[in-house]
Design a protein around this motif. Structure first.
Motif, PDB file in Angstrom:
ATOM      1  N   LEU A   1       0.436  -4.531 -13.653  1.00  0.00           N
ATOM      2  CA  LEU A   1       1.084  -3.085 -13.267  1.00  0.00           C
ATOM      3  C   LEU A   1       2.436  -3.645 -12.775  1.00  0.00           C
ATOM      4  O   LEU A   1       3.163  -4.549 -13.176  1.00  0.00           O
ATOM      5  CB  LEU A   1       0.226  -3.360 -11.486  1.00  0.00           C
ATOM      6  N   LYS A   2       3.174  -2.869 -12.639  1.00  0.00           N
ATOM      7  CA  LYS A   2       4.451  -2.479 -12.229  1.00  0.00           C
ATOM      8  C   LYS A   2       4.856  -1.212 -11.940  1.00  0.00           C
ATOM      9  O   LYS A   2       4.351   0.082 -11.818  1.00  0.00           O
ATOM     10  CB  LYS A   2       5.432  -2.759 -13.655  1.00  0.00           C
ATOM     11  N   LEU A   3       5.975  -1.274 -11.107  1.00  0.00           N
ATOM     12  CA  LEU A   3       6.391  -0.167 -10.419  1.00  0.00           C
ATOM     13  C   LEU A   3       6.680   1.104 -11.220  1.00  0.00           C
ATOM     14  O   LEU A   3       7.396   0.469 -11.693  1.00  0.00           O
ATOM     15  CB  LEU A   3       7.564  -1.272  -8.903  1.00  0.00           C
ATOM     16  N   TYR A   4       6.254   2.221 -10.324  1.00  0.00           N
ATOM     17  CA  TYR A   4       7.406   3.475 -11.119  1.00  0.00           C
ATOM     18  C   TYR A   4       8.274   4.156 -10.353  1.00  0.00           C
ATOM     19  O   TYR A   4       8.032   4.121  -8.720  1.00  0.00           O
ATOM     20  CB  TYR A   4       5.913   4.053 -11.203  1.00  0.00           C
ATOM     21  N   PHE A   5       9.057   4.748 -10.535  1.00  0.00           N
ATOM     22  CA  PHE A   5      10.711   4.844 -10.451  1.00  0.00           C
ATOM     23  C   PHE A   5      10.480   6.207 -10.320  1.00  0.00           C
ATOM     24  O   PHE A   5      11.635   6.533  -9.656  1.00  0.00           O
ATOM     25  CB  PHE A   5      11.972   3.595 -10.181  1.00  0.00           C
ATOM     26  N   GLY A   6      10.055   6.631 -11.251  1.00  0.00           N
ATOM     27  CA  GLY A   6       9.838   8.029 -11.607  1.00  0.00           C
ATOM     28  C   GLY A   6       9.926   9.311 -10.219  1.00  0.00           C
ATOM     29  O   GLY A   6       9.504   8.805  -9.301  1.00  0.00           O
ATOM     30  N   GLU A   7       9.676  10.458 -10.578  1.00  0.00           N
ATOM     31  CA  GLU A   7       9.232  11.736 -10.016  1.00  0.00           C
ATOM     32  C   GLU A   7       7.273  11.262  -9.744  1.00  0.00           C
ATOM     33  O   GLU A   7       7.156  11.348 -10.606  1.00  0.00           O
ATOM     34  CB  GLU A   7       9.714  12.660 -10.292  1.00  0.00           C
TER      35      GLU A   7
ATOM     36  N   VAL B   1       0.605  -1.139  -0.153  1.00  0.00           N
ATOM     37  CA  VAL B   1       0.014  -0.310   0.097  1.00  0.00           C
ATOM     38  C   VAL B   1       1.157   1.188  -0.069  1.00  0.00           C
ATOM     39  O   VAL B   1       1.504   1.411   0.969  1.00  0.00           O
ATOM     40  CB  VAL B   1      -1.041   0.157   1.338  1.00  0.00           C
ATOM     41  N   GLY B   2       0.710   2.077  -1.287  1.00  0.00           N
ATOM     42  CA  GLY B   2       1.023   3.561  -0.866  1.00  0.00           C
ATOM     43  C   GLY B   2       2.405   3.666  -1.769  1.00  0.00           C
ATOM     44  O   GLY B   2       2.959   4.778  -1.915  1.00  0.00           O
ATOM     45  N   ASP B   3       2.534   1.910  -2.724  1.00  0.00           N
ATOM     46  CA  ASP B   3       3.962   1.945  -3.931  1.00  0.00           C
ATOM     47  C   ASP B   3       2.725   3.059  -5.301  1.00  0.00           C
ATOM     48  O   ASP B   3       1.535   3.182  -5.731  1.00  0.00           O
ATOM     49  CB  ASP B   3       4.347   0.532  -4.296  1.00  0.00           C
ATOM     50  N   TRP B   4       4.249   3.541  -5.697  1.00  0.00           N
ATOM     51  CA  TRP B   4       3.713   4.037  -7.026  1.00  0.00           C
ATOM     52  C   TRP B   4       3.573   2.788  -8.530  1.00  0.00           C
ATOM     53  O   TRP B   4       4.572   2.318  -8.281  1.00  0.00           O
ATOM     54  CB  TRP B   4       4.464   5.092  -7.194  1.00  0.00           C
ATOM     55  N   VAL B   5       2.537   2.458  -9.220  1.00  0.00           N
ATOM     56  CA  VAL B   5       3.161   1.139  -9.710  1.00  0.00           C
ATOM     57  C   VAL B   5       2.068   2.542 -11.672  1.00  0.00           C
ATOM     58  O   VAL B   5       1.597   3.202 -11.652  1.00  0.00           O
ATOM     59  CB  VAL B   5       2.030   0.363  -9.461  1.00  0.00           C
ATOM     60  N   LEU B   6       2.445   1.865 -12.396  1.00  0.00           N
ATOM     61  CA  LEU B   6       2.399   2.133 -13.816  1.00  0.00           C
ATOM     62  C   LEU B   6       0.729   0.826 -14.081  1.00  0.00           C
ATOM     63  O   LEU B   6       1.322  -0.340 -14.211  1.00  0.00           O
ATOM     64  CB  LEU B   6       3.288   1.975 -15.140  1.00  0.00           C
ATOM     65  N   LEU B   7       0.315   1.047 -15.010  1.00  0.00           N
ATOM     66  CA  LEU B   7      -1.085   0.245 -15.434  1.00  0.00           C
ATOM     67  C   LEU B   7      -0.819   0.238 -17.258  1.00  0.00           C
ATOM     68  O   LEU B   7       0.054   0.894 -17.865  1.00  0.00           O
ATOM     69  CB  LEU B   7      -1.958   1.112 -15.223  1.00  0.00           C
ATOM     70  N   TYR B   8      -0.919  -1.093 -16.830  1.00  0.00           N
ATOM     71  CA  TYR B   8      -0.355  -1.744 -18.592  1.00  0.00           C
ATOM     72  C   TYR B   8      -1.484  -1.202 -19.455  1.00  0.00           C
ATOM     73  O   TYR B   8      -2.983  -1.891 -18.950  1.00  0.00           O
ATOM     74  CB  TYR B   8      -0.366  -3.231 -18.639  1.00  0.00           C
ATOM     75  N   ASN B   9      -1.280  -0.830 -20.790  1.00  0.00           N
ATOM     76  CA  ASN B   9      -2.636  -0.006 -21.636  1.00  0.00           C
ATOM     77  C   ASN B   9      -3.055  -1.104 -22.442  1.00  0.00           C
ATOM     78  O   ASN B   9      -2.769  -0.459 -23.637  1.00  0.00           O
ATOM     79  CB  ASN B   9      -2.475   0.899 -21.438  1.00  0.00           C
TER      80      ASN B   9
END
Length: 133
Positions: free
Chosen positions: A112-118, A58-66
């Motif tokens: 989903l995959k983890l997002y490491f950006g700003e 909970v609280g992780d930033w992720v990207l969603l595959y579209n």
């Protein structure tokens, strides 16, 4: 029956041949069932090797595959949208995420995959007092 009588064929011999043909057909059906079960087992094993074990908190930033976006050709298409924040993790692999605007929604964890950006979230920005430094 009438065809056997008309052609003067032996009833016992013909019936034995017919039973043998039916048994042979059952054997073919059983072999096909076995090979189908073996194929399904191999494909299931291959499919499970392709699934990645991803752990989100909970609280992780992720990207969603579209996968449904087909506005552009493949070279120009954006495959990942987001970032989204993980709001809740379910035991079956589903994950509830929320965007920066809009309601929260559930997605499969494999998309989903983890997002490491700003991150663009203002609540994460820490204000540093320049006088203390």
């Amino acid at each position: 029956m009438w065809a056997l009588k008309a052609l003067n064929l032996d009833w016992t011999k013909t019936s034995k041949e017919r039973v043998e043909q039916l048994n042979e057909l059952d054997e073919f059906r059983f072999k096909a069932y076995e090979s189908s079960a073996l194929y399904k087992k191999k494909m299931k094993k291959w499919h499970h090797t392709k699934i990645l074990k991803r752990k989100f908190k909970v609280g992780d930033w992720v990207l969603l595959y579209n996968s449904r976006l087909r506005l552009f050709r493949k070279k120009l298409k954006l495959k990942w949208s987001g970032p989204f924040r993980v709001k809740r993790v379910f035991s079956n692999g589903a994950i509830e995420v929320e965007g920066q605007e809009g309601p929260a929604f559930k997605v499969n964890g494999q998309r989903l995959k983890l997002y490491f950006g700003e991150c663009q979230d203002i609540s994460l920005i820490e204000v540093v007092d320049m006088e203390d430094a």
